[in-house]
Structures are given as C-alpha cells and as structure tokens.
Design a protein around this motif. Structure first.
Motif, short mmCIF file in Angstrom:
data_model
loop_
_atom_site.label_atom_id
_atom_site.label_comp_id
_atom_site.label_asym_id
_atom_site.label_seq_id
_atom_site.Cartn_x
_atom_site.Cartn_y
_atom_site.Cartn_z
N TYR B 203 0.81 -1.22 0.00
CA TYR B 203 0.00 0.00 0.00
C TYR B 203 0.84 1.27 0.00
O TYR B 203 0.46 2.27 -0.59
CB TYR B 203 -0.95 0.02 1.19
N THR B 206 3.80 0.71 -3.62
CA THR B 206 3.64 0.18 -4.98
C THR B 206 2.49 0.83 -5.73
O THR B 206 1.59 1.42 -5.16
CB THR B 206 3.39 -1.35 -4.98
N ARG B 207 2.58 0.65 -7.03
CA ARG B 207 1.53 1.13 -7.92
C ARG B 207 0.21 0.43 -7.62
O ARG B 207 -0.84 1.06 -7.52
CB ARG B 207 1.98 0.83 -9.34
N LEU B 208 0.29 -0.88 -7.44
CA LEU B 208 -0.92 -1.66 -7.21
C LEU B 208 -1.68 -1.18 -5.97
O LEU B 208 -2.89 -0.97 -6.01
CB LEU B 208 -0.51 -3.13 -7.02
N ARG B 210 -1.51 1.71 -4.50
CA ARG B 210 -2.07 3.04 -4.75
C ARG B 210 -3.34 2.93 -5.58
O ARG B 210 -4.32 3.62 -5.34
CB ARG B 210 -1.07 3.91 -5.49
N GLU B 211 -3.30 2.05 -6.56
CA GLU B 211 -4.48 1.92 -7.43
C GLU B 211 -5.67 1.35 -6.67
O GLU B 211 -6.82 1.73 -6.92
CB GLU B 211 -4.14 1.06 -8.65
N LEU B 213 -6.26 1.95 -3.52
CA LEU B 213 -6.78 3.06 -2.72
C LEU B 213 -7.56 4.06 -3.58
O LEU B 213 -8.60 4.56 -3.16
CB LEU B 213 -5.62 3.77 -2.00
N MET B 214 -7.07 4.32 -4.78
CA MET B 214 -7.78 5.23 -5.66
C MET B 214 -9.14 4.64 -6.04
O MET B 214 -10.14 5.36 -6.11
CB MET B 214 -6.97 5.51 -6.94
N SER B 217 -11.36 5.22 -3.31
CA SER B 217 -11.66 6.64 -3.11
C SER B 217 -12.76 7.13 -4.04
O SER B 217 -13.66 7.86 -3.64
CB SER B 217 -10.39 7.44 -3.39
N ALA B 222 -11.37 6.70 -10.93
CA ALA B 222 -10.28 5.74 -11.14
C ALA B 222 -10.38 5.12 -12.53
O ALA B 222 -9.39 5.04 -13.26
CB ALA B 222 -10.32 4.66 -10.06
N GLY B 226 -7.71 5.64 -16.10
CA GLY B 226 -6.99 4.54 -16.72
C GLY B 226 -6.65 3.39 -15.78
O GLY B 226 -5.87 2.52 -16.12
N ILE B 227 -7.23 3.38 -14.60
CA ILE B 227 -7.00 2.24 -13.70
C ILE B 227 -8.00 1.14 -14.06
O ILE B 227 -9.20 1.41 -14.19
CB ILE B 227 -7.19 2.67 -12.23
N GLY B 284 -10.34 3.88 0.46
CA GLY B 284 -9.41 4.93 0.14
C GLY B 284 -8.37 5.23 1.20
O GLY B 284 -7.44 5.97 0.96
#
Ligand SMILES: Nc1ncnc2c1ncn2[C@@H]1O[C@H](COP(=O)(O)OP(=O)(O)OP(=O)(O)O)[C@@H](O)[C@H]1O
Ligand SMILES: [Mg+2]
Lengths: 506, 357
Positions: B203, B206-208, B210-211, B213-214, B217, B222, B226-227, B284
């Motif tokens: 959390y 990494t990108r994963l 963060r994605e 959490l977005m 959110s 998201a 582009g997620i 989020g």
C-alpha cells in the motif's frame, strides 16, 4: 439616514489550517441590487458564501439581515433568515429524481405524507422559470453536468428568498442557458431582492451586475463599488493584484497536409450520434462547440469506449481501432480525456494532491516490484502545482480541501502529466480564474506546438474563438458544420450560431 | 522548511492518528493488568498465547482491510479461511504432501473463492456485502459436507513436519551456544510480521496498492484515469481470500488440526481491528499498523478480563460494544483525519512564520 441592507456581513474572519480563507471581510447587499463577488481561485468567495449560509462558522464577525443581527449556524437557519443559495459544488442526491431534488429543502406534504403531485408541479414551475423542459420524474443520474447545474439553480429558486447567493452558477452552462438565469435575476432585482453573483466570466458580470466586491487572498480589496465606474481591465488588475498583460494569441501555423491522428468517419453511436466525421491532426486544436445536450461529451465518451460506436470507423494514426476503456485509450493509443465532471469523475477528494496528479503516470514511474517512489510523484506534482499555480498548502493536502477552481486544475494536471499524444479536453476552464485561464491557454498552445493533437470541447464561445484552430459545430448529436477559426469573435460567433440554428429551423 | 520544523511536523502527525491513541490505551491496560494480576506477565501461559492469537488475528484483520481499501466488505472471511484450510488439511492428510506445498494449495483455494466474489461484484455491480454474504452461506454448507465425506472424525489431523514449529514452538526451542530465546515469544509472530511488512509495502510503496486506494476513493474517477478497476476489485477480494486462508493455516497449526469451524471467530474481529486502527469503511484509506494495534487492543482486553474470570459471553458483549464504538467513530474519523492533516499544516505554517509554537 442610514440605509438598511438586505444583508450586511461585517469583518468576517475564517481560518482553515494553513490558510486564512477570510480576513475581516465585509459585504453589504442592498435590496434590488445584483452584486458581483469576484476574485481568483482560492480567494475565499465560496468560503464567504458558506459562512452566510451556515455551512461553515466564522471565527469572527457578524451578520445582519434587514438591519438586525442574526446568528446563522446552520443551513436551516439561513433558509429561515430568507437566504437562498446555489453552491458551487453540486449537492444533488443522484438516487432521487429531478423533482425530488428541487423540493428537497422543503418537501410538500399533505396529511403527513409527501404530496407527489405538488412535488411535480412545484418542480415544473421552478424548471419553467429557467425555460427548462426536463421531466421532474427523470432520475438525476441521467442528466449531464450542465443539466445538473441547471437543476441546482432551479432548486435555489424553489423557496421565496430575499437574498439569493449564486456561487458560479454559470460555470458549466453555455451562454443560452445562462441568459435564462439572468432573466430570472433581473426579475428578482425588480422585486427588490438582493442577488450575490460569483463568476469568473467577466462578460456576464459586466452585463448583469450593478455593484462589485473583490477578494484577494482572503481580504476584501474592493468593497461594494459601483461596477460601471471600473473598466474590465481595472477589475482584473484588482483581482490579480498587479497589472496583467493582454492575452496574445500566437500566430499558429498548421500543416494542412499532415495526416490526421484522430479521425472519425461516419460514426454512429449507441447514444444517438449519426454520421459524425471529424479529424484532428497532430499539433492542431479542433474545437467542438454546441449547446448543452448537443452530444459533445457523449461523443468523447464513445471515442474512449465508454459508449459504443455502432457504425462508421474510428481511426487513430491511420488505422481503424476499437477502444474499450480509458486505460486502453491511454496505454495503447496515447489518448487522454479530461472530464467535464470534476467532482464525480475527475478528482479523488479524499486523496492527496500529489497522488491525484500522478495517478495517470504510475505505470511509467513504476520500478522493480511495483515500487513507485513518493519522491518522483512529488517532483511531478511540483511541476504542475507551479505551472498551473495550484493553491495548496502542501502536496499532501487532500484535494477535497482545495477551492473549486484549484480542484479543476488538479483534474487537468493529471492528464497533462500523462503526456499523451491526443488529448480530449471537456470544459477545461470551468471555474478557473482569468489569470490561470491565460496560463492554461499558453500551455495548450505550447503543447500543440510540441505536436499534441487536441480536441477541445467548450461551451465558452470566447474560449473557443481564442483557442481553437478549427471549430466543428455539433447540434442534436450530429455535426452541422466546420469553420476555420479567424479569431474574430463577432463574425465567428455569428457563423456558429447560424450553424446551430440552421438545423433547428430546418 | 528546516529539518527541525519537519521533525515537529512528523511528531504531530504521529500524535494526531488513532494509532497513537490505541498505543496509549494498550500500554495503560498492560500496566493495569500487570499490576493487579502479576500472573499476567507469565510468559508461556499468558503472553505467548496472547501473541499467538495476535499473530493470527492480525492476518485476519489484514484480510478484511484488503477489501475495505476499495470500499468493499468481505463477510465471508471466516468461511474463506476454513475453505482454504480444508485444502491444506486434505493435502497433508489425504495426499501426504509436504508443508509448503499444502500451504500453497490452500492459499490458492482461498484466493480463488475470494477472487470469485470479487469477480461477481465487479461483473454484476451487486454490493459486495450481498455477494460475500451469499458466498459465506455457500461455504458454510460446502465445507462441513466435504469434511464429513473426506475426513475421519470431521477433522484432518495428519501433521506434516514443521507444522508444530510454526504453530506451537517459541523461541525457547532455538538455542545458540547455550543461550535459548525467550519462551514468551512464539515462532508464529515471524510469519505474521512478514505478512504485515508485505501488505504495508504494497500500500505504501507500490503502484498496485495506490491503485487499490484510488479505486476505493472514487471508482468512477479511477476508471476514467486509466485504472483497470474491475481487475483491481477482483485482486482485492482474491488477496482477502488468500490472507483469510493464511490465517486459517496459522490457527490450525496452533490448535493442531484442520476442522470446518476454523474461521468461526474471524468475522467480527476482522472488522474491529482495521476500523479501530483508522481504516475507513468507505475506502481509500488504510493502516496496517493500526489494524495490528486494533487487534492487540481487543485481544488484550479479552485476555485481561479472562484473567479476572469474566465469562466468554460477557466478553462477546464487550467485543460487540467495541465494534459499535469503532463503527460509529468511523465517520467521525473521516472528518478528524481531514482535520488532523490540516492541523499539522497549520502548525507547520506557524512555524515557518517563525512563531514559536
Ligand atoms: N474545508 C477546507 N479545508 C481547508 N482549506 C479550505 C477548505 N475550504 C476552503 N479552503 C481553503 O480556503 C481558501 C479559499 O477557498 P474558497 O473555496 O473560498 O475559494 P474561492 O474563492 O471560492 O475559489 P474558486 O474560484 O476556485 O472557487 C483556499 O485556499 C482553500 O484551499
Ligand atoms: Mg469557489
């Protein structure tokens, strides 16, 4: 004899952590006047309105209504004091119908039950004030951003009020819809009501307001001055705090022989477009103008695969493609899309500014094991906070705490950060102040010069005529014509209006 | 900003979190229990079992936190744990597989049912509450049926070598040059810490993560950024199932057998830990250390009151109360979090202006 003011606020002060949003600001509204409240993004306009309507409490200062001091500590008390409001951010309940949303503040009842017939007739009455023919039974979710905004205004007109506070009501609607609002505003003025009007569109401010107050960094730098004793440039300089040079439209050379990077041929979509043909070249700004509901946003959505293309072809860099998601558009075709709907679709209110901007580039910042360094995120964020002059107390500030215009900049920044080759921008400058608009225009021109192909959707005709190289006009989900932009506002606006009304008459 | 003011900022940021509050309460309780009942500090009889359950339930809490991060819930954590554990038991008992292979099979099984819930949620758009509730009912029926068909006496009891080391040994059994480790610290804390570190890394770095959490959110934003939100939803649920199965494994290794009732105690705890620790139900925002502290607090209360002879029913009432408090503070915390961020910034600003706060 001292005058009684419909509303008199004295020395209002409000601090948020890290920023003094209002510093001893006074505001006086006379009955029968339309009072403009101006200032740059983050100047404190919305905060002032929120205090007057009991959303926030002032740290200090007093409010008097009709000459008598009033405590306003909740929205209900504001309503009771005869203050109506249309807030800057949408506050609708998406699960409800249009009618329910309009009468939400005071549901008509009979014998203890909601009186649905009155709900409908009242909603119809408010919508009619704005010349709107939306059925009150339509679910909110079916409306576009502009229609939602209009419903929000209709809701502000529902209850009889002596003071009406309008926080950027015209930000996301086009001039035609705005005109209906101003008709209502004029009527209210004749009835002796006081109207406070916030807008970044100075043309309409000068056309419809009598008095002006200007905030800068939370301080009142101009208090209740007759508007027409000032020139437009003067007002801008007062807002900015220094003389602002005139906007220079660059001489742009477009290579007409260059191939289109984004092209639609005879496209029909599942949402009702028919026979749409468009082409944008690399380095070119194509404007897509039309009235609210003409189908422009929907066209953008169908390019991104959010709505389906049912006939015709979509070509990117010369080859026909089928795009199914924004992700695919971004990663496979380098297409970006700035939404018109920042609060619902554009920003992550509960996340930091840095993350909001970096979200489109994590794939690029990613190192071994999926690692993304916070440092790289922040240095990226810093670039845009600087370039777009986003007012933040730090990059870890939550976007939900920014002023409306600054949120819009964040929503824009994340797509500028993505460095795509094709950018679809939907109503990019909604709620953005004059100065930032200019730096944004400069940025767009610079990006186009660097080879970006831009499809610009805007309801702001002046913006269209300033920015675009060519302008396509859309009406009722079809392209009704295309014009080379001469950058001459009067002749362009006439040709455009003709293209819109041409089909309506025919 | 000078380094000094930055330090002030960090200190204040730490103090403003629910974690800090939890840590204070935990320390106070330990001192209280220890001084009233000195037996509380008996290593092998109180502390070691307490740490074992903390290790197990922290993983349970993290399993729930995975889906909370995207604003979903997993009401089937317990059943996913027993489902995964069942495959481990079968691997050891029926197929005589070694420890790690059986563990791997069980984790895959857990991830698979979790992923299935996630896929159903993403695909149909039905609320995760309903999907995982249905999933839990299905597994409540399936798992005991499978046990009674396949296991002797409704439990898999064969132990591969190494299982007891993880579940039952303490550092006392590791000796070096005549010195042995403390018997109050069970081995199981080691894998639990590793799991916390991995999830924390996911959390925070990494990108994963963060994605996820977005997605939690604002799922629309998201998608429009582009997620691949559908896939992230499946992933969050799959990881939730995987961690649930891992917790099931830990519990089985500490009790010594794989039974259908393995996850029965998991569900309530799985929510209490993360929410006490500051994770938002709305998605989020998560906290790994907060989840850990939330679990420590509830288990500590349980253990302490146990020492005073308070019955299990009373304990459960208390646990329910704690959950209600935790849930009702969830909303308050959402606001408080914003405020605390602001407070930090305000003090920073004052310090920048040279105000000796
Ligand atoms: N809830 C909040 N928490 C922290 N800061 C806030 C909050 N609301 C507003 N602010 C800050 O107060 C300042 C004034 O914001 P406000 O929304 O009043 O600006 P505005 O004049 O309406 O701008 P815009 O034209 O962009 O709408 C900004 O710096 C903003 O970041
Ligand atoms: Mg505002």
């Amino acid at each position: 004899m001292t005058e009684t003011y419909a509303l008199e606020a004295t020395h209002l002060t409000k601090s948020f952590p890290g920023v003094k949003a209002l510093d001893r600001v006074s505001l006086r509204l006379k009955p029968g006047e339309v009072h403009a409240l101006l200032g740059e993004n983050g100047a404190g306009k919305s905060t002032l309105i929120k205090i007057l309507t009991g959303v926030h409490r002032a740290d200090d200062g007093t409010i008097a209504i009709d000459g008598r001091d009033r405590e306003i500590s909740s929205p209900i008390e504001a309503m009771a004091a005869g203050i109506g409001v249309v807030h800057q951010e949408r506050n609708v309940v998406p699960e409800f119908t249009v009618g329910e949303n309009i009468v939400l503040s005071r549901m008509p009842r009979r014998a203890g039950r909601v009186d649905w017939n009155t709900v409908r007739s009242e909603a119809k009455r408010c919508l009619a004030l704005l010349d709107l023919s939306i059925d009150p039974d339509t679910p909110m979710t079916r409306l576009s951003a502009a229609q939602t905004q209009l419903v929000e205004i209709a809701r502000g007109l529902y209850t009889e009020t002596n003071v009406l506070l309008l926080d950027e009501p015209t930000a996301s609607i086009s001039a035609n819809e705005a005109d209906r609002l101003f008709t209502v505003v004029r009527r209210l003025r004749e009835q002796g009501k006081a109207v406070l009007f916030v807008s970044h569109k100075l043309e309409e401010v000068f056309a419809h307001c009598d008095t002006v107050s200007v905030l800068r960094d939370g301080k009142a730098v101009l208090e209740s001055s007759p508007l027409h004793s000032h020139s437009r440039d003067e007002i801008v300089d007062i807002m900015v705090g220094r003389a602002l040079a005139a906007l220079e439209v660059p001489d742009r050379v477009i290579d007409d022989s260059a191939p289109a990077v984004l092209e639609m041929r005879g496209v029909a979509t599942s949402v009702g477009h028919h026979d749409v043909s468009l082409a944008v070249r690399s380095g070119e700004i194509l404007g897509l103008y039309g009235l609210v509901g003409a189908g422009r946003t929907e066209l953008a959505r169908s390019i991104l695969g959010l709505d389906r293309i049912t006939a015709g072809s979509l070509e990117v860099r010369g080859s026909a493609v089928t795009i199914r998601s924004v992700r695919q558009a971004l990663q496979d075709h380098r297409i970006g899309y700035v939404t018109e709907n920042r609060k619902e679709e554009g920003v992550f209110l509960g996340q930091s500014v840095a993350r909001n901007i970096a979200v489109t580039v994590w794939a690029k910042l990613e190192r071994a094991l999926g690692f993304v360094s916070t440092k790289s995120e922040r240095s990226l964020g810093a670039t845009f906070v600087g370039d777009l002059d986003i007012r933040v107390s730090s990059q870890s500030q939550l976007v939900g705490e920014l002023s409306g215009g600054n949120q819009q900049k964040v929503s824009l920044a994340k797509w500028l950060a993505a460095k795509t080759e094709i950018l679809i921008i939907d109503e990019p400058t909604v709620g953005i102040d004059v100065r930032t608009k200019r730096s944004f225009y400069d940025l767009i021109w610079r990006l186009a010069d660097e080879g970006l192909a831009i499809l610009l959707i805007s309801s702001d005709l002046a913006e269209m005529v300033t920015l675009a190289d060519r302008i396509a006009v859309m009406d009722q989900f079809a392209i009704t014509g295309e014009l080379d932009n001469t950058h001459d506002y009067d002749s362009m606006s006439q040709s455009i209006i003709r293209l819109i009304h041409g089909t309506q008459v025919a | 900003m000078t380094p000094e003011t930055q330090q002030h900022g960090v200190v204040r940021r730490v103090i403003a979190t629910p974690r800090f509050f939890l840590a204070i309460v935990i320390i106070a309780l330990v001192i209280f229990f220890g001084s009233v009942k000195p037996a509380f500090f008996s290593g092998p009889f109180v502390i070691a079992p307490l740490l074992t359950s903390v290790a197990i339930f922290t993983v349970v809490g993290l399993a729930q936190m995975m889906v909370l991060s995207i604003g979903h819930m997993n009401l089937a954590v317990g059943q996913m744990a027993s489902f995964g554990a069942m495959f481990m038991g079968m691997s050891y008992d029926l197929w005589k597989l070694p420890l790690l292979v059986g563990l791997g099979i069980g984790l895959v099984a857990g991830a698979a049912v979790g992923g299935l819930s996630g896929w159903l949620v993403a695909r149909t758009g039905v609320n995760s509450f309903i999907v995982t509730l249905a999933m839990s009912f299905a597994l409540i029926g399936l798992v005991p049926t499978a046990y009674s068909a396949l296991a002797t006496g409704s439990a898999f009891i064969a132990k591969p070598s190494g299982l007891d080391v993880i579940g039952r040994d303490s550092f006392a059994s590791f000796c070096f040059a005549g010195y042995c480790g403390p018997n109050a610290i069970p081995i199981i804390v080691v894998p639990a810490i590793v799991v916390m570190l991995i999830v924390g890394y996911l959390y925070a770095r990494t990108r994963l993560g963060r994605e996820l959490l977005m997605t939690g959110s604002n799922v629309k934003a998201a998608t429009l950024s582009g997620i691949p939100t559908g896939r992230r939803i499946v992933l969050a649920h799959a990881l939730s199932g995987l961690l649930a199965a891992l917790a099931g494994f830990f519990l089985a290794s500490s009790t010594g057998s794989f039974t259908p009732g393995i996850g029965d105690e998991f569900m309530l705890q799985s929510f209490v830990g993360p929410i006490l620790g500051g994770t938002l139900l709305a998605g989020g925002y998560i906290s790994v250390s907060g989840t850990f502290l939330g679990i420590v607090l509830t288990l500590l209360i349980r253990k302490g009151l146990d020492l005073f002879g308070v019955g299990i029913e009373t304990l459960n009432v208390l646990l329910g109360l704690i959950l209600i408090i935790a849930l009702s503070t969830d909303r308050i915390r959402l606001l408080a979090r914003r405020r605390s961020v602001k407070r930090v910034q305000q003090t920073d600003a004052l310090l920048i202006e040279g105000n000796p706060l």
